[in-house]
Design an enzyme around this catalytic site. Structure first.
Site, PDB file in Angstrom:
ATOM      1  N   CYS A  40     -10.637  -0.285  -1.125  1.00 39.48           N
ATOM      2  CA  CYS A  40      -9.683  -0.149   0.001  1.00 39.48           C
ATOM      3  C   CYS A  40      -9.978   1.039   0.821  1.00 39.48           C
ATOM      4  O   CYS A  40      -9.769   1.023   2.110  1.00 39.48           O
ATOM      5  CB  CYS A  40      -8.207  -0.330  -0.496  1.00 39.48           C
ATOM      6  SG  CYS A  40      -7.861   0.836  -1.673  1.00 39.48           S
ATOM      7  N   GLU A  70       0.125  -2.713  -1.112  1.00 45.35           N
ATOM      8  CA  GLU A  70      -1.131  -1.841  -0.862  1.00 45.35           C
ATOM      9  C   GLU A  70      -2.110  -2.742  -0.300  1.00 45.35           C
ATOM     10  O   GLU A  70      -2.677  -3.561  -1.041  1.00 45.35           O
ATOM     11  CB  GLU A  70      -1.529  -1.289  -2.457  1.00 45.35           C
ATOM     12  CG  GLU A  70      -0.311  -0.451  -3.061  1.00 45.35           C
ATOM     13  CD  GLU A  70      -0.187   0.784  -2.188  1.00 45.35           C
ATOM     14  OE1 GLU A  70      -0.926   1.397  -1.572  1.00 45.35           O
ATOM     15  OE2 GLU A  70       1.013   1.273  -2.115  1.00 45.35           O
TER      16      GLU A  70
HETATM   17  P1  NAD Z   1      -6.479 -11.157  -1.733  1.00 44.49           P
HETATM   18  O1  NAD Z   1      -5.378 -10.990  -0.712  1.00 44.49           O
HETATM   19  O2  NAD Z   1      -7.482 -12.135  -1.460  1.00 44.49           O
HETATM   20  O3  NAD Z   1      -5.892 -11.456  -3.188  1.00 44.49           O
HETATM   21  C1  NAD Z   1      -5.030 -10.605  -3.966  1.00 44.49           C
HETATM   22  C2  NAD Z   1      -4.132 -11.348  -4.872  1.00 44.49           C
HETATM   23  O4  NAD Z   1      -3.248 -12.116  -4.324  1.00 44.49           O
HETATM   24  C3  NAD Z   1      -5.151 -12.193  -5.901  1.00 44.49           C
HETATM   25  O5  NAD Z   1      -4.335 -11.940  -7.148  1.00 44.49           O
HETATM   26  C4  NAD Z   1      -4.713 -13.541  -5.198  1.00 44.49           C
HETATM   27  O6  NAD Z   1      -4.711 -14.719  -6.057  1.00 44.49           O
HETATM   28  C5  NAD Z   1      -3.582 -13.392  -4.426  1.00 44.49           C
HETATM   29  N1  NAD Z   1      -2.835 -14.329  -3.548  1.00 44.49           N
HETATM   30  C6  NAD Z   1      -3.711 -14.803  -2.562  1.00 44.49           C
HETATM   31  N2  NAD Z   1      -3.059 -15.527  -1.766  1.00 44.49           N
HETATM   32  C7  NAD Z   1      -1.588 -15.412  -1.963  1.00 44.49           C
HETATM   33  C8  NAD Z   1      -0.442 -15.892  -1.240  1.00 44.49           C
HETATM   34  N3  NAD Z   1      -0.397 -16.494  -0.385  1.00 44.49           N
HETATM   35  N4  NAD Z   1       0.882 -15.507  -2.138  1.00 44.49           N
HETATM   36  C9  NAD Z   1       0.726 -14.522  -3.031  1.00 44.49           C
HETATM   37  N5  NAD Z   1      -0.427 -14.189  -3.946  1.00 44.49           N
HETATM   38  C10 NAD Z   1      -1.557 -14.612  -3.176  1.00 44.49           C
HETATM   39  O7  NAD Z   1      -7.342  -9.870  -1.934  1.00 44.49           O
HETATM   40  P2  NAD Z   1      -8.676  -9.441  -2.964  1.00 44.49           P
HETATM   41  O8  NAD Z   1      -9.628  -9.949  -2.185  1.00 44.49           O
HETATM   42  O9  NAD Z   1      -8.255  -9.781  -4.266  1.00 44.49           O
HETATM   43  O10 NAD Z   1      -8.784  -7.773  -2.831  1.00 44.49           O
HETATM   44  C11 NAD Z   1      -9.383  -7.040  -1.889  1.00 44.49           C
HETATM   45  C12 NAD Z   1      -8.296  -6.636  -0.912  1.00 44.49           C
HETATM   46  O11 NAD Z   1      -7.533  -5.682  -1.487  1.00 44.49           O
HETATM   47  C13 NAD Z   1      -9.000  -5.635   0.059  1.00 44.49           C
HETATM   48  O12 NAD Z   1      -8.312  -6.095   1.410  1.00 44.49           O
HETATM   49  C14 NAD Z   1      -8.775  -4.385  -0.414  1.00 44.49           C
HETATM   50  O13 NAD Z   1      -8.769  -3.465   0.625  1.00 44.49           O
HETATM   51  C15 NAD Z   1      -7.403  -4.574  -0.999  1.00 44.49           C
HETATM   52  N6  NAD Z   1      -7.007  -3.356  -1.789  1.00 44.49           N
HETATM   53  C16 NAD Z   1      -6.234  -2.569  -1.573  1.00 44.49           C
HETATM   54  C17 NAD Z   1      -5.924  -1.538  -2.421  1.00 44.49           C
HETATM   55  C18 NAD Z   1      -4.826  -0.225  -2.072  1.00 44.49           C
HETATM   56  O14 NAD Z   1      -4.408   0.512  -2.884  1.00 44.49           O
HETATM   57  N7  NAD Z   1      -4.420  -0.310  -0.558  1.00 44.49           N
HETATM   58  C19 NAD Z   1      -6.329  -1.371  -3.768  1.00 44.49           C
HETATM   59  C20 NAD Z   1      -7.403  -2.312  -3.972  1.00 44.49           C
HETATM   60  C21 NAD Z   1      -7.699  -3.266  -3.236  1.00 44.49           C
END
Ligand code: NAD
Length: 540
Positions: A312, A278
């Site tokens: 998002c 997502e």
């Molecule tokens: P992010 O991608 O920076 O991090 C998300 C998670 O991934 C965190 O727990 C982080 O520690 C972990 N992570 C980071 N690098 C990783 C890697 N290489 N391997 C595995 N895990 C890793 O996102 P964020 O800043 O926490 O959240 C914001 C983003 O989430 C925005 O892009 C938003 O649109 C999206 N979002 C999407 C939905 C949806 O339903 N589509 C819902 C909420 C947020």
């Protein structure tokens, strides 16, 4: 005065955070210290003050959680239960969210910077959604051993002597990695279906704001989830990487940015494990000139300012019909410049986004952290350098307007005459920033709406249902709202599956399809004995 109110409310939240579950990892049914005893800080976005230090789980903690989950999986009792029985246990966790909503809302207000009113509303939504997932336990049981129509080999159907049934098996040990913007909601939306489907899970919440997720461990313990079936390891990217790379983890359900989503997919590729992603969005709000002006202004504000633009599905691209553009922008500027800032989210019980639905004022919240604040300001600097025109906002509000200094506030910003190739049109800013373009025909409106690599959500506003339908059907996004009033945009119902086209995701969440994501579909073909006999034997 404002500072005193912030200090008192922060101290109250800090006292909630003294509880064991907010200070330890949850592995094998117990709260444990991280092996290397390191911590990560989290700050109050309204003032930038230190809120809490929580455990920094690393690869070895992830491996300990995976071992606990593998033991529970091998022991098999959880997977052997009916989904309805598992759902009864998970329902206690959902009730626990409702029972602790006030405390959790204060924690999310302090951790994310969202107004208490909004945090409490969305946490109530998480509890309700949990109850919905639990209602699907029985539905999943009914899908077990569902006969495939044999049809005697005619019409492309299997031969008459085949007794084929479908089953939905759990996948095994699954990793759940979540984002910070709606911390508990995003995490619980993974925990419920993963557990009800019979998997053993490890949750890795976001390090930016994930404190409320840690309480899910306490809820699991109190509900009687068997040890190892559910585990939580807080930590940063390194913990997430260890979880995705482990050969013992058969599925990763991830919510976060598209860039990280692609890295998750890459990590899962060598072992061919399942992924559900997502991801981010750059949703369009298409407004035709037959729309009511007040409703168009209200919907535009709601679309890009909900949760400070940190959602998002935020509608951060306004695509407005040429002759309606100026009236809409004039009113939008006027309304945005009246909006107050949320000086202390923890005590903000009346105002908050979507507050206008109750006839109350909206309020601009700070963005979640210093790095996001800097990132958003960087987007604005680049836009200015590229000659993009700023209708309103464009920077940091004066501290006198906010009421104090130090917070991560950004003015609601509207950028006009934005080039289609610019970053502010193509990339997810994840803050209170709206980019505007216009169109003259239906075809042009569709081209504009589909002009990014994302496809999470979009809205068409018109008073003409046939036109709204034509355009909605041509927009490439997982969730489209076609509306004359704007009512219900961004709304979700747990029974309605959603997900992203293109770079916005892989797979679907919510609805029965969302539960199926956490299962493997298996066919069993009984020949030489009847299905009834086979069932009798397996019961004995
Ligand atoms: P992010 O991608 O920076 O991090 C998300 C998670 O991934 C965190 O727990 C982080 O520690 C972990 N992570 C980071 N690098 C990783 C890697 N290489 N391997 C595995 N895990 C890793 O996102 P964020 O800043 O926490 O959240 C914001 C983003 O989430 C925005 O892009 C938003 O649109 C999206 N979002 C999407 C939905 C949806 O339903 N589509 C819902 C909420 C947020």
């Amino acid at each position: 005065m404002e500072q005193d109110s912030n200090n008192n409310s922060l101290d109250k939240v800090r006292s909630h955070l003294q509880r064991e579950c907010f200070n330890k990892l949850f592995i094998g049914g117990k709260f444990v210290e991280p092996i290397e005893r390191e911590k990560l800080p989290t700050y109050y976005p309204a003032t930038g003050e230190l809120l809490h230090e929580f455990p920094r789980g690393k690869a070895n903690d992830i491996y300990a959680a995976i071992s606990a989950a593998e033991r529970a999986w091998a022991e098999g009792a959880w997977a052997a239960m009916s989904a309805a029985n598992r759902a009864e246990i998970v329902a206690k966790m959902a009730q626990g969210i409702e029972d602790n909503k006030e405390m959790l809302a204060e924690i999310e207000a302090a951790d994310v910077g969202k107004p208490f009113r909004q945090a409490a509303m969305t946490l109530g939504g998480a509890a309700n959604e949990g109850k919905y997932w639990c209602s699907l336990g029985k539905a999943l049981d009914k899908e077990q051993d569902l006969p495939v129509n044999s049809g005697g080999g005619k019409g492309g159907l299997p031969p008459a002597e085949w007794n084929v049934v479908y089953r939905r098996d759990p996948i095994g040990v699954v990793g759940l990695i979540s984002a910070w913007n709606y911390p508990l909601n995003v995490a619980f939306r993974k925990v419920c279906p993963a557990l009800i489907a019979g998997n053993c899970a490890i949750l890795k919440p976001s390090e930016i704001a994930g404190l409320s997720c840690m309480f899910i461990g306490k809820l699991a313990q109190d509900a009687g989830i068997p040890p190892g079936v559910f585990n939580i390891v807080t930590g940063d990217r390194d913990a997430g990487v260890a979880l995705t790379m482990s050969p013992s983890v058969s599925m990763i359900s991830f919510t976060g940015s598209s860039i990280t989503g692609s890295k998750v997919m890459e990590a899962c590729a060598p072992k061919l494990s399942q992924v559900a992603l997502e991801l981010g969005g750059k949703s369009a709000l298409v407004v035709f000139d037959d729309t009511d002006l007040d409703k168009a202004v209200e919907t535009t504000m709601k679309g890009f300012l909900t949760n400070g633009g940190q959602i998002c599905t935020a509608h951060t691209r306004l695509i407005v019909q040429d002759n309606f553009k100026q009236p809409l922008l004039n009113r939008l500027k006027e309304e945005l410049e009246k909006l107050p800032f949320c000086a202390n989210p923890i005590t903000e019980k009346n105002r908050g986004d979507r507050a206008w639905e109750d006839g109350k004022t909206d309020v601009v919240q700070p963005v979640v952290c210093d790095s996001q604040h800097k990132k958003i300001l960087g987007f604005l600097d680049d836009a200015k350098a590229a000659g993009v025109e700023i209708l309103t906002g464009g920077g940091v509000p004066d501290e006198k307007v906010v009421g104090h200094s130090g917070g991560y506030f950004i003015q609601p910003t509207v950028l006009v005459n934005v080039g289609q190739e610019t970053d502010v049109w193509q990339k997810e800013v994840f803050g209170p920033v709206l980019s505007v373009r216009s169109f003259s025909s239906e075809d042009e409106a569709v081209l504009e709406a589909n002009s990014t690599k994302f496809g999470l959500a979009s809205t068409v506003m018109s008073s003409d249902p046939a036109k709204a339908m034509r355009v909605a059907n041509r927009i490439r996004a997982g969730a489209v709202y076609a509306t004359s009033t704007g009512e219900g945009i961004l709304a979700e119902h747990p029974a309605v599956s959603r997900g992203g086209f293109g770079c916005s995701g892989v797979g679907r969440e919510l609805g029965i399809g969302g539960l199926h994501e956490y299962t493997e579909l298996k066919s069993v073909n009984y020949t030489g004995f009847s299905l009834a006999d086979a069932k009798i034997e397996s019961v004995e």
